[in-house]
Design an enzyme around this catalytic site. Structure first.
Site, PDB file in Angstrom:
ATOM      1  N   GLU A   1      42.182  59.490  23.995  1.00 27.63           N
ATOM      2  CA  GLU A   1      41.746  59.584  24.062  1.00 27.63           C
ATOM      3  C   GLU A   1      41.390  60.662  23.062  1.00 27.63           C
ATOM      4  O   GLU A   1      42.183  61.196  22.434  1.00 27.63           O
ATOM      5  CB  GLU A   1      41.129  61.293  25.917  1.00 27.63           C
TER       6      GLU A   1
ATOM      7  N   ASP B   1      42.161  69.805  10.416  1.00 25.79           N
ATOM      8  CA  ASP B   1      41.515  69.517   9.028  1.00 25.79           C
ATOM      9  C   ASP B   1      40.339  70.827   9.356  1.00 25.79           C
ATOM     10  O   ASP B   1      40.407  71.778   9.952  1.00 25.79           O
ATOM     11  CB  ASP B   1      40.076  68.462   9.048  1.00 25.79           C
TER      12      ASP B   1
ATOM     13  N   GLY C   1      40.249  73.612   3.875  1.00 25.77           N
ATOM     14  CA  GLY C   1      39.312  73.857   2.689  1.00 25.77           C
ATOM     15  C   GLY C   1      38.538  74.914   2.822  1.00 25.77           C
ATOM     16  O   GLY C   1      38.140  75.838   2.482  1.00 25.77           O
TER      17      GLY C   1
ATOM     18  N   ASN D   1      44.918  60.891  -0.179  1.00 32.01           N
ATOM     19  CA  ASN D   1      45.140  62.307  -0.491  1.00 32.01           C
ATOM     20  C   ASN D   1      45.313  62.596  -1.972  1.00 32.01           C
ATOM     21  O   ASN D   1      44.944  63.862  -2.598  1.00 32.01           O
ATOM     22  CB  ASN D   1      45.994  63.725   0.012  1.00 32.01           C
TER      23      ASN D   1
ATOM     24  N   ARG E   1      42.759  63.864  -4.560  1.00 32.93           N
ATOM     25  CA  ARG E   1      42.869  65.996  -5.003  1.00 32.93           C
ATOM     26  C   ARG E   1      43.560  66.021  -6.577  1.00 32.93           C
ATOM     27  O   ARG E   1      43.467  65.296  -6.820  1.00 32.93           O
ATOM     28  CB  ARG E   1      43.023  66.324  -3.703  1.00 32.93           C
TER      29      ARG E   1
ATOM     30  N   TRP F   1      38.174  76.690   5.290  1.00 34.73           N
ATOM     31  CA  TRP F   1      38.476  78.081   6.402  1.00 34.73           C
ATOM     32  C   TRP F   1      38.472  78.263   4.405  1.00 34.73           C
ATOM     33  O   TRP F   1      37.990  79.936   4.696  1.00 34.73           O
ATOM     34  CB  TRP F   1      39.645  77.710   6.662  1.00 34.73           C
TER      35      TRP F   1
HETATM   36  C1  FPP Z   1      42.943  69.046   5.466  1.00 35.15           C
HETATM   37  O1  FPP Z   1      42.186  70.188   5.375  1.00 35.15           O
HETATM   38  C2  FPP Z   1      44.524  68.754   5.398  1.00 35.15           C
HETATM   39  C3  FPP Z   1      45.166  68.931   4.941  1.00 35.15           C
HETATM   40  C4  FPP Z   1      44.972  67.808   3.368  1.00 35.15           C
HETATM   41  C5  FPP Z   1      46.874  69.733   4.518  1.00 35.15           C
HETATM   42  C6  FPP Z   1      47.406  69.369   6.094  1.00 35.15           C
HETATM   43  C7  FPP Z   1      48.546  70.420   5.892  1.00 35.15           C
HETATM   44  C8  FPP Z   1      48.562  71.287   6.202  1.00 35.15           C
HETATM   45  C9  FPP Z   1      47.422  72.236   7.175  1.00 35.15           C
HETATM   46  C10 FPP Z   1      49.893  72.618   6.127  1.00 35.15           C
HETATM   47  C11 FPP Z   1      50.806  72.251   6.357  1.00 35.15           C
HETATM   48  C12 FPP Z   1      51.278  71.443   7.624  1.00 35.15           C
HETATM   49  C13 FPP Z   1      52.771  71.776   7.015  1.00 35.15           C
HETATM   50  C14 FPP Z   1      53.610  70.856   8.461  1.00 35.15           C
HETATM   51  C15 FPP Z   1      53.482  72.484   6.755  1.00 35.15           C
HETATM   52  P1  FPP Z   1      40.807  69.692   4.126  1.00 35.15           P
HETATM   53  O2  FPP Z   1      41.630  70.422   2.759  1.00 35.15           O
HETATM   54  O3  FPP Z   1      40.483  68.668   4.016  1.00 35.15           O
HETATM   55  O4  FPP Z   1      39.789  71.289   5.131  1.00 35.15           O
HETATM   56  P2  FPP Z   1      38.675  70.085   4.126  1.00 35.15           P
HETATM   57  O5  FPP Z   1      37.578  69.298   4.729  1.00 35.15           O
HETATM   58  O6  FPP Z   1      36.948  72.087   4.561  1.00 35.15           O
HETATM   59  O7  FPP Z   1      38.072  70.676   2.828  1.00 35.15           O
END
Ligand code: FPP
Length: 248
Positions: free
Chosen positions: A213, A26, A29, A74, A77, A31
Protein backbone atom coordinates in the site's frame (compact mmCIF):
# COMPACT_ATOMS: atom_id res chain seq x y z
CA UNK A 1 17.68 6.87 21.17
CA UNK A 2 16.53 8.56 24.35
CA UNK A 3 13.29 6.62 24.93
CA UNK A 4 11.94 9.64 26.82
CA UNK A 5 9.16 10.59 24.39
CA UNK A 6 5.51 10.50 25.42
CA UNK A 7 3.92 7.09 24.62
CA UNK A 8 1.86 6.98 21.46
CA UNK A 9 -1.90 6.50 21.68
CA UNK A 10 -2.48 2.71 21.31
CA UNK A 11 -3.67 1.78 17.87
CA UNK A 12 -6.87 -0.26 17.84
CA UNK A 13 -6.39 -3.54 16.03
CA UNK A 14 -2.61 -3.37 15.96
CA UNK A 15 -2.43 -6.93 14.57
CA UNK A 16 -3.78 -5.59 11.28
CA UNK A 17 -1.08 -2.95 11.08
CA UNK A 18 1.89 -3.08 8.72
CA UNK A 19 4.70 -5.36 9.83
CA UNK A 20 7.14 -3.80 7.36
CA UNK A 21 7.10 -0.08 6.55
CA UNK A 22 9.43 1.42 3.94
CA UNK A 23 9.98 5.17 3.76
CA UNK A 24 11.25 7.45 1.00
CA UNK A 25 12.50 10.33 3.14
CA UNK A 26 12.08 13.25 0.76
CA UNK A 27 12.03 17.01 1.22
CA UNK A 28 15.18 17.76 3.22
CA UNK A 29 16.49 20.19 0.60
CA UNK A 30 13.23 22.16 0.39
CA UNK A 31 12.94 22.22 4.17
CA UNK A 32 16.39 23.84 4.40
CA UNK A 33 15.73 26.24 1.50
CA UNK A 34 12.53 27.44 3.19
CA UNK A 35 14.73 28.44 6.13
CA UNK A 36 17.37 30.09 3.96
CA UNK A 37 19.90 27.40 4.89
CA UNK A 38 22.09 25.08 2.77
CA UNK A 39 20.63 21.74 1.71
CA UNK A 40 22.90 19.83 4.08
CA UNK A 41 21.23 21.57 7.00
CA UNK A 42 18.03 19.80 5.90
CA UNK A 43 19.78 16.43 5.67
CA UNK A 44 21.07 16.82 9.24
CA UNK A 45 17.55 17.64 10.43
CA UNK A 46 16.33 14.60 8.49
CA UNK A 47 18.86 12.34 10.17
CA UNK A 48 17.56 13.44 13.59
CA UNK A 49 14.03 12.41 12.51
CA UNK A 50 15.19 8.87 11.85
CA UNK A 51 15.72 8.30 15.56
CA UNK A 52 12.19 9.36 16.49
CA UNK A 53 10.61 7.15 13.84
CA UNK A 54 12.71 4.08 14.73
CA UNK A 55 11.81 4.53 18.40
CA UNK A 56 8.10 4.63 17.57
CA UNK A 57 8.14 1.26 15.77
CA UNK A 58 7.72 -1.13 18.73
CA UNK A 59 4.65 0.77 20.04
CA UNK A 60 3.10 0.63 16.58
CA UNK A 61 3.76 -3.05 15.96
CA UNK A 62 6.19 -2.25 13.12
CA UNK A 63 8.90 -4.88 13.20
CA UNK A 64 10.71 -3.91 9.97
CA UNK A 65 11.53 -0.38 8.90
CA UNK A 66 13.42 0.28 5.66
CA UNK A 67 14.57 3.81 4.83
CA UNK A 68 15.92 5.25 1.59
CA UNK A 69 19.02 7.23 2.54
CA UNK A 70 20.94 7.48 -0.76
CA UNK A 71 19.96 6.28 -4.21
CA UNK A 72 22.11 5.16 -7.13
CA UNK A 73 20.90 8.37 -8.82
CA UNK A 74 21.92 10.66 -5.94
CA UNK A 75 25.55 10.69 -7.20
CA UNK A 76 24.31 13.23 -9.76
CA UNK A 77 24.03 15.87 -7.00
CA UNK A 78 26.83 18.39 -6.45
CA UNK A 79 30.09 17.10 -5.07
CA UNK A 80 29.54 19.19 -1.95
CA UNK A 81 26.16 17.61 -1.25
CA UNK A 82 27.36 14.05 -1.96
CA UNK A 83 30.43 14.47 0.25
CA UNK A 84 28.26 16.06 2.96
CA UNK A 85 25.83 13.15 2.87
CA UNK A 86 28.63 10.57 3.06
CA UNK A 87 30.05 12.44 6.01
CA UNK A 88 26.60 12.51 7.61
CA UNK A 89 26.27 8.71 7.25
CA UNK A 90 29.64 8.20 8.96
CA UNK A 91 28.66 10.57 11.77
CA UNK A 92 25.28 8.91 12.14
CA UNK A 93 26.86 5.47 12.55
CA UNK A 94 29.42 6.74 15.07
CA UNK A 95 26.84 8.67 17.07
CA UNK A 96 23.97 6.19 17.05
CA UNK A 97 25.66 2.76 17.10
CA UNK A 98 25.57 2.20 20.84
CA UNK A 99 22.07 3.56 21.30
CA UNK A 100 20.75 1.40 18.47
CA UNK A 101 22.30 -1.69 20.00
CA UNK A 102 20.89 -0.90 23.44
CA UNK A 103 17.45 -0.18 22.01
CA UNK A 104 17.24 -3.68 20.48
CA UNK A 105 17.52 -2.47 16.88
CA UNK A 106 19.13 -4.73 14.31
CA UNK A 107 20.65 -2.65 11.52
CA UNK A 108 21.24 -3.85 7.98
CA UNK A 109 22.32 -1.99 4.86
CA UNK A 110 21.10 -2.68 1.33
CA UNK A 111 22.51 -1.32 -1.91
CA UNK A 112 25.74 -1.68 -3.84
CA UNK A 113 28.72 -1.12 -1.56
CA UNK A 114 31.28 -1.21 -4.37
CA UNK A 115 31.11 2.55 -5.06
CA UNK A 116 31.13 3.55 -1.38
CA UNK A 117 34.21 4.71 0.47
CA UNK A 118 36.06 1.80 2.16
CA UNK A 119 35.96 3.45 5.58
CA UNK A 120 32.19 3.91 5.40
CA UNK A 121 31.74 0.29 4.28
CA UNK A 122 33.84 -0.91 7.24
CA UNK A 123 31.64 1.14 9.59
CA UNK A 124 28.48 -0.31 8.02
CA UNK A 125 29.83 -3.86 8.48
CA UNK A 126 30.74 -3.08 12.07
CA UNK A 127 27.27 -1.71 12.87
CA UNK A 128 25.64 -4.78 11.29
CA UNK A 129 27.82 -7.04 13.43
CA UNK A 130 27.30 -5.00 16.58
CA UNK A 131 23.51 -5.27 16.31
CA UNK A 132 23.19 -8.74 14.79
CA UNK A 133 21.74 -10.33 17.94
CA UNK A 134 18.90 -7.77 18.19
CA UNK A 135 15.35 -8.53 17.17
CA UNK A 136 13.02 -5.80 18.50
CA UNK A 137 13.11 -3.67 15.33
CA UNK A 138 14.88 -4.48 12.06
CA UNK A 139 16.12 -1.23 10.56
CA UNK A 140 17.35 -1.47 6.98
CA UNK A 141 19.15 1.52 5.51
CA UNK A 142 19.24 1.71 1.72
CA UNK A 143 22.55 3.32 0.77
CA UNK A 144 23.65 3.56 -2.84
CA UNK A 145 20.49 1.60 -3.52
CA UNK A 146 18.44 1.42 -6.71
CA UNK A 147 15.72 -1.15 -7.38
CA UNK A 148 16.81 -1.79 -10.98
CA UNK A 149 20.45 -2.00 -9.96
CA UNK A 150 19.52 -4.51 -7.25
CA UNK A 151 17.58 -6.68 -9.73
CA UNK A 152 20.51 -6.50 -12.21
CA UNK A 153 23.03 -7.52 -9.51
CA UNK A 154 20.71 -10.33 -8.37
CA UNK A 155 20.29 -11.56 -11.94
CA UNK A 156 24.05 -11.62 -12.42
CA UNK A 157 24.46 -13.85 -9.34
CA UNK A 158 21.59 -16.06 -10.46
CA UNK A 159 23.17 -16.43 -13.91
CA UNK A 160 26.49 -17.35 -12.29
CA UNK A 161 24.73 -20.11 -10.32
CA UNK A 162 23.19 -21.41 -13.55
CA UNK A 163 26.60 -21.30 -15.28
CA UNK A 164 28.20 -23.17 -12.36
CA UNK A 165 25.49 -25.83 -12.44
CA UNK A 166 24.16 -24.86 -9.00
CA UNK A 167 20.79 -23.77 -10.35
CA UNK A 168 18.59 -25.46 -12.94
CA UNK A 169 17.12 -22.76 -15.25
CA UNK A 170 13.94 -24.84 -15.59
CA UNK A 171 13.34 -24.44 -11.85
CA UNK A 172 13.46 -20.62 -11.90
CA UNK A 173 10.17 -19.08 -10.82
CA UNK A 174 9.07 -15.92 -8.97
CA UNK A 175 10.36 -17.31 -5.69
CA UNK A 176 13.89 -17.72 -7.08
CA UNK A 177 14.93 -14.13 -7.76
CA UNK A 178 14.05 -12.73 -4.29
CA UNK A 179 16.63 -15.12 -2.82
CA UNK A 180 19.32 -13.16 -4.71
CA UNK A 181 18.05 -9.68 -3.78
CA UNK A 182 19.72 -7.56 -1.07
CA UNK A 183 16.49 -7.93 0.91
CA UNK A 184 16.53 -11.76 0.85
CA UNK A 185 16.06 -12.06 4.63
CA UNK A 186 13.30 -9.43 4.88
CA UNK A 187 9.55 -9.74 4.32
CA UNK A 188 8.09 -7.56 1.55
CA UNK A 189 7.00 -4.08 2.67
CA UNK A 190 3.32 -3.75 3.53
CA UNK A 191 3.27 0.03 3.47
CA UNK A 192 5.49 2.47 1.55
CA UNK A 193 5.41 6.11 2.66
CA UNK A 194 6.87 8.98 0.66
CA UNK A 195 7.08 12.42 2.20
CA UNK A 196 7.18 15.85 0.52
CA UNK A 197 4.25 15.67 -1.88
CA UNK A 198 5.91 13.77 -4.74
CA UNK A 199 3.93 10.76 -5.97
CA UNK A 200 6.80 8.68 -7.35
CA UNK A 201 8.56 5.54 -6.20
CA UNK A 202 11.96 6.57 -7.58
CA UNK A 203 13.43 3.10 -8.06
CA UNK A 204 12.82 2.03 -4.43
CA UNK A 205 12.12 -1.65 -3.65
CA UNK A 206 10.61 -2.23 -7.09
CA UNK A 207 10.27 -6.00 -6.88
CA UNK A 208 9.42 -6.12 -3.18
CA UNK A 209 6.62 -3.51 -3.26
CA UNK A 210 4.46 -5.22 -5.88
CA UNK A 211 1.55 -5.50 -3.42
CA UNK A 212 2.43 -2.73 -0.97
CA UNK A 213 0.00 0.00 0.00
CA UNK A 214 1.31 3.51 -0.70
CA UNK A 215 0.96 6.79 1.20
CA UNK A 216 2.18 9.97 -0.45
CA UNK A 217 2.04 12.78 2.08
CA UNK A 218 2.87 16.48 1.83
CA UNK A 219 4.97 16.76 4.99
CA UNK A 220 8.67 17.36 4.36
CA UNK A 221 10.79 14.63 5.95
CA UNK A 222 12.36 16.80 8.71
CA UNK A 223 8.81 17.67 9.87
CA UNK A 224 7.52 14.08 9.88
CA UNK A 225 6.52 13.15 13.43
CA UNK A 226 5.82 9.92 15.26
CA UNK A 227 2.17 11.05 15.57
CA UNK A 228 1.87 11.32 11.79
CA UNK A 229 3.60 7.95 11.45
CA UNK A 230 1.09 6.47 13.94
CA UNK A 231 -1.86 7.85 12.00
CA UNK A 232 -0.57 6.34 8.71
CA UNK A 233 -0.12 2.99 10.45
CA UNK A 234 -3.65 3.26 11.79
CA UNK A 235 -5.17 4.09 8.42
CA UNK A 236 -3.31 1.12 6.90
CA UNK A 237 -4.96 -1.15 9.47
CA UNK A 238 -8.35 -0.04 8.15
CA UNK A 239 -7.53 -0.95 4.56
CA UNK A 240 -8.40 -4.24 2.97
CA UNK A 241 -5.55 -5.80 1.03
CA UNK A 242 -6.71 -8.23 -1.60
CA UNK A 243 -3.53 -9.31 -3.41
CA UNK A 244 -5.54 -9.59 -6.63
CA UNK A 245 -8.37 -11.65 -5.10
CA UNK A 246 -12.02 -10.62 -4.59
CA UNK A 247 -13.29 -9.48 -1.15
CA UNK A 248 -14.17 -12.32 1.25
C1 FPP B 1 15.83 13.49 -0.10
O1 FPP B 1 15.59 14.86 0.13
C2 FPP B 1 16.73 12.97 0.88
C3 FPP B 1 17.95 12.40 0.64
C4 FPP B 1 18.54 12.20 -0.68
C5 FPP B 1 18.78 11.94 1.74
C6 FPP B 1 18.07 11.21 2.83
C7 FPP B 1 18.94 11.28 3.96
C8 FPP B 1 18.55 11.56 5.22
C9 FPP B 1 17.19 11.72 5.72
C10 FPP B 1 19.57 11.77 6.20
C11 FPP B 1 20.15 10.72 6.91
C12 FPP B 1 19.77 9.32 6.92
C13 FPP B 1 20.40 8.47 7.74
C14 FPP B 1 20.12 7.05 7.72
C15 FPP B 1 21.41 8.96 8.67
P1 FPP B 1 15.97 15.87 -1.01
O2 FPP B 1 17.34 16.34 -0.77
O3 FPP B 1 15.75 15.23 -2.35
O4 FPP B 1 14.94 16.99 -0.76
P2 FPP B 1 14.32 17.95 -1.87
O5 FPP B 1 13.47 17.09 -2.76
O6 FPP B 1 13.50 18.89 -1.06
O7 FPP B 1 15.44 18.60 -2.58
Amino acid sequence: MDGGAEPLKPIPDIGRGPRHVAIIMDGNGRWATQRGRPRLFGHHAGARRVREIVEACPDLGVKYLTIFAFSTENWKRTQVEVAGLMNLFRRYITKEARALREAGVRVRFIGDRVRLDAKLVAMMDELENLTCENDLVHLTIALNYGGRDEVARATKRLAQDVANGRLDPASVNEETLPRYLDTCVLPDPDLVIRTSGEARISNFLLWQSAYAEYEFIDTLWPDFTRQEFASLVESYSNRERRFGAVPA
